[in-house]
Scaffold this motif. Structure first.
Motif, mmCIF file in Angstrom:
data_model
loop_
_atom_site.group_PDB
_atom_site.id
_atom_site.type_symbol
_atom_site.label_atom_id
_atom_site.label_comp_id
_atom_site.label_asym_id
_atom_site.label_seq_id
_atom_site.Cartn_x
_atom_site.Cartn_y
_atom_site.Cartn_z
ATOM 1 N N SER A 79 0.842 -1.204 0.000
ATOM 2 C CA SER A 79 0.000 0.000 0.000
ATOM 3 C C SER A 79 0.874 1.249 0.000
ATOM 4 C CB SER A 79 -0.913 0.007 1.232
ATOM 5 O OG SER A 79 -0.141 0.100 2.424
ATOM 6 N N TYR A 80 0.256 2.394 -0.244
ATOM 7 C CA TYR A 80 0.947 3.670 -0.085
ATOM 8 C C TYR A 80 -0.031 4.684 0.502
ATOM 9 C CZ TYR A 80 -1.370 5.250 -4.421
ATOM 10 O OH TYR A 80 -2.297 5.589 -5.370
ATOM 11 N N VAL A 81 0.489 5.628 1.254
ATOM 12 C CA VAL A 81 -0.324 6.646 1.917
ATOM 13 C C VAL A 81 -0.748 7.686 0.886
ATOM 14 C CG1 VAL A 81 -0.351 8.434 3.693
ATOM 15 C CG2 VAL A 81 0.851 6.268 4.105
ATOM 16 N N SER A 82 -2.021 8.078 0.925
ATOM 17 C CA SER A 82 -2.539 9.019 -0.069
ATOM 18 C C SER A 82 -3.683 9.838 0.535
ATOM 19 C CB SER A 82 -3.000 8.264 -1.319
ATOM 20 O OG SER A 82 -3.311 9.170 -2.371
ATOM 21 N N PHE A 83 -4.508 10.411 -0.350
ATOM 22 C CA PHE A 83 -5.690 11.188 0.032
ATOM 23 C C PHE A 83 -5.305 12.326 0.989
ATOM 24 C CE2 PHE A 83 -7.133 6.641 -0.392
ATOM 25 C CZ PHE A 83 -7.591 6.752 -1.688
ATOM 26 N N GLU A 84 -6.168 12.599 1.957
ATOM 27 C CA GLU A 84 -5.925 13.712 2.873
ATOM 28 C C GLU A 84 -4.675 13.507 3.728
ATOM 29 O OE1 GLU A 84 -8.794 12.398 2.172
ATOM 30 O OE2 GLU A 84 -10.476 13.805 2.329
ATOM 31 N N SER A 85 -4.327 12.246 4.023
ATOM 32 C CA SER A 85 -3.129 11.994 4.830
ATOM 33 C C SER A 85 -1.878 12.487 4.121
ATOM 34 C CB SER A 85 -3.004 10.495 5.135
ATOM 35 O OG SER A 85 -4.056 10.054 5.967
ATOM 36 N N ALA A 86 -1.764 12.199 2.832
ATOM 37 C CA ALA A 86 -0.603 12.656 2.070
ATOM 38 C C ALA A 86 -0.633 14.170 1.886
ATOM 39 C CB ALA A 86 -0.557 11.955 0.716
ATOM 40 N N LEU A 87 -1.816 14.729 1.619
ATOM 41 C CA LEU A 87 -1.927 16.181 1.455
ATOM 42 C C LEU A 87 -1.533 16.913 2.736
ATOM 43 C CD1 LEU A 87 -5.283 16.322 -0.549
ATOM 44 C CD2 LEU A 87 -2.988 16.800 -1.437
ATOM 45 N N SER A 88 -1.929 16.365 3.866
ATOM 46 C CA SER A 88 -1.551 16.962 5.143
ATOM 47 C C SER A 88 -0.047 16.859 5.371
ATOM 48 C CB SER A 88 -2.304 16.262 6.279
ATOM 49 O OG SER A 88 -1.894 16.759 7.537
ATOM 50 N N PHE A 89 0.532 15.707 5.042
ATOM 51 C CA PHE A 89 1.974 15.506 5.203
ATOM 52 C C PHE A 89 2.764 16.520 4.370
ATOM 53 C CE2 PHE A 89 5.823 13.542 3.380
ATOM 54 C CZ PHE A 89 6.580 13.426 4.527
ATOM 55 N N HIS A 90 2.270 16.818 3.174
ATOM 56 C CA HIS A 90 2.959 17.761 2.294
ATOM 57 C C HIS A 90 2.646 19.217 2.636
ATOM 58 C CE1 HIS A 90 4.687 14.755 -0.302
ATOM 59 N NE2 HIS A 90 3.514 14.201 -0.515
ATOM 60 N N GLY A 91 1.823 19.427 3.648
ATOM 61 C CA GLY A 91 1.556 20.777 4.117
ATOM 62 C C GLY A 91 0.449 21.503 3.397
ATOM 63 N N LEU A 92 -0.350 20.787 2.590
ATOM 64 C CA LEU A 92 -1.420 21.451 1.857
ATOM 65 C C LEU A 92 -2.695 21.578 2.685
ATOM 66 C CD1 LEU A 92 0.514 20.650 -0.540
ATOM 67 C CD2 LEU A 92 -1.526 20.688 -1.943
ATOM 68 N N ILE A 93 -2.862 20.695 3.667
ATOM 69 C CA ILE A 93 -4.019 20.765 4.562
ATOM 70 C C ILE A 93 -3.508 21.173 5.936
ATOM 71 C CG2 ILE A 93 -5.869 19.458 5.675
ATOM 72 C CD1 ILE A 93 -6.048 17.711 3.247
ATOM 73 N N ARG A 94 -4.089 22.193 6.473
ATOM 74 C CA ARG A 94 -3.607 22.719 7.747
ATOM 75 C C ARG A 94 -4.100 21.916 8.940
ATOM 76 N NH1 ARG A 94 -4.962 29.080 6.341
ATOM 77 N NH2 ARG A 94 -3.353 29.359 4.744
ATOM 78 N N GLU A 95 -5.281 21.306 8.808
ATOM 79 C CA GLU A 95 -5.869 20.592 9.938
ATOM 80 C C GLU A 95 -5.379 19.140 9.968
ATOM 81 O OE1 GLU A 95 -10.029 20.974 9.493
ATOM 82 O OE2 GLU A 95 -10.055 23.138 9.792
ATOM 83 N N ALA A 96 -5.335 18.571 11.160
ATOM 84 C CA ALA A 96 -4.898 17.187 11.321
ATOM 85 C C ALA A 96 -5.920 16.229 10.709
ATOM 86 C CB ALA A 96 -4.698 16.869 12.789
ATOM 87 N N VAL A 97 -5.441 15.139 10.154
ATOM 88 C CA VAL A 97 -6.304 14.099 9.600
ATOM 89 C C VAL A 97 -6.426 12.997 10.642
ATOM 90 C CG1 VAL A 97 -6.603 12.464 7.711
ATOM 91 C CG2 VAL A 97 -5.528 14.674 7.274
ATOM 92 N N ASP A 179 -4.250 24.957 1.661
ATOM 93 C CA ASP A 179 -3.508 26.210 1.724
ATOM 94 C C ASP A 179 -3.376 26.783 0.303
ATOM 95 O OD1 ASP A 179 -1.766 28.277 2.115
ATOM 96 O OD2 ASP A 179 -0.088 27.049 2.796
ATOM 97 N N PRO A 180 -3.864 27.995 0.047
ATOM 98 C CA PRO A 180 -3.793 28.571 -1.303
ATOM 99 C C PRO A 180 -2.380 28.638 -1.861
ATOM 100 C CG PRO A 180 -5.221 29.880 0.101
ATOM 101 C CD PRO A 180 -4.541 28.888 0.988
#
Length: 216
Positions: A79-97, A179-180
């Motif tokens: 498997s690989y991590v994706s969706f909101e978890s990956a977006l959060s890891f890359h700093g695009l989502i400010r809120e915790a998943v 994050d814009p």
């Protein structure tokens, strides 16, 4: 005689996820002896079973727990991590998943809960053969590797999972709270490489719409 916990700590593997093969390399003697040592450590609460054949030291003993992304890899190989978890890891989502979300090969959806590590959800997607890891990178956490989707792949995976059309930049900003500045940094040079990944024509339309949005 050293306990299994002492052997693991002496090997410098406090925060690692350990397989049966790794335990066999650490421990002398028969498989029965290894089985007895593992069960003794489990009963004492020194060892945690993540799933069959995958273990880690309890945080109270080892002093640290492996990164959730590393645990996700141990729970579902391939498997690989994706969706909101990956977006959060890359700093695009400010809120915790609240859970670790991954893409898994095959057709079976899975959900697991690991004490002290949280919830793990694994989703299959309709992907073309040979493209499963396109746009996915290897990230190392304290010496242990995990596969994590890059931002565009995570974004497209989410559209594929939800079977949604491209919602537009404004909808993404509001719905995912992206994050814009982070969204502006996602250029479309990787989009063409991701076009063959998905089976459904709808995803090609999503990529077309994303390219148009980026060109504005």
């Amino acid at each position: 005689m050293q306990t299994l916990t002492e052997v693991i700590i002496a090997a410098g593997w406090r925060g690692r996820v350990l397989s049966e093969t790794q335990l066999a390399r650490l421990l002398d003697g028969s498989a029965q002896r290894r089985y007895n040592l593992v069960n003794r450590a489990l009963r004492r609460g020194e060892l945690v079973r993540l799933r069959r054949g995958r273990y880690r030291l309890a945080a109270a003993v080892g002093g640290t727990a492996p990164h959730p992304f590393v645990v996700a890899q141990a729970l579902r190989a391939g498997s690989y991590v994706s969706f909101e978890s990956a977006l959060s890891f890359h700093g695009l989502i400010r809120e915790a998943v609240p859970a670790t979300l991954s893409v898994v090969p095959g057709r079976r959806r899975d959900e697991m809960s690991v004490p002290g590590q949280g919830s793990f959800l694994f989703w299959p997607l309709a992907l073309n053969p040979g493209y499963f890891l396109e746009g996915v990178g290897r990230v190392v956490f304290d010496g242990q590797a995990a596969l994590v989707a890059r931002p565009l792949r995570a974004l497209l995976d989410r559209c594929c999972l939800l079977r949604s059309d491209w919602p537009g930049v404004e909808a993404l900003l509001q719905g995912l709270r992206i994050d814009p500045d982070g969204l502006a940094a996602l250029w479309d040079d990787e989009l063409e490489a991701l076009r063959p990944v998905y089976r459904h024509r709808r995803m090609c339309a999503v990529i077309d719409a994303m390219q148009e949005a980026w060109a504005v």
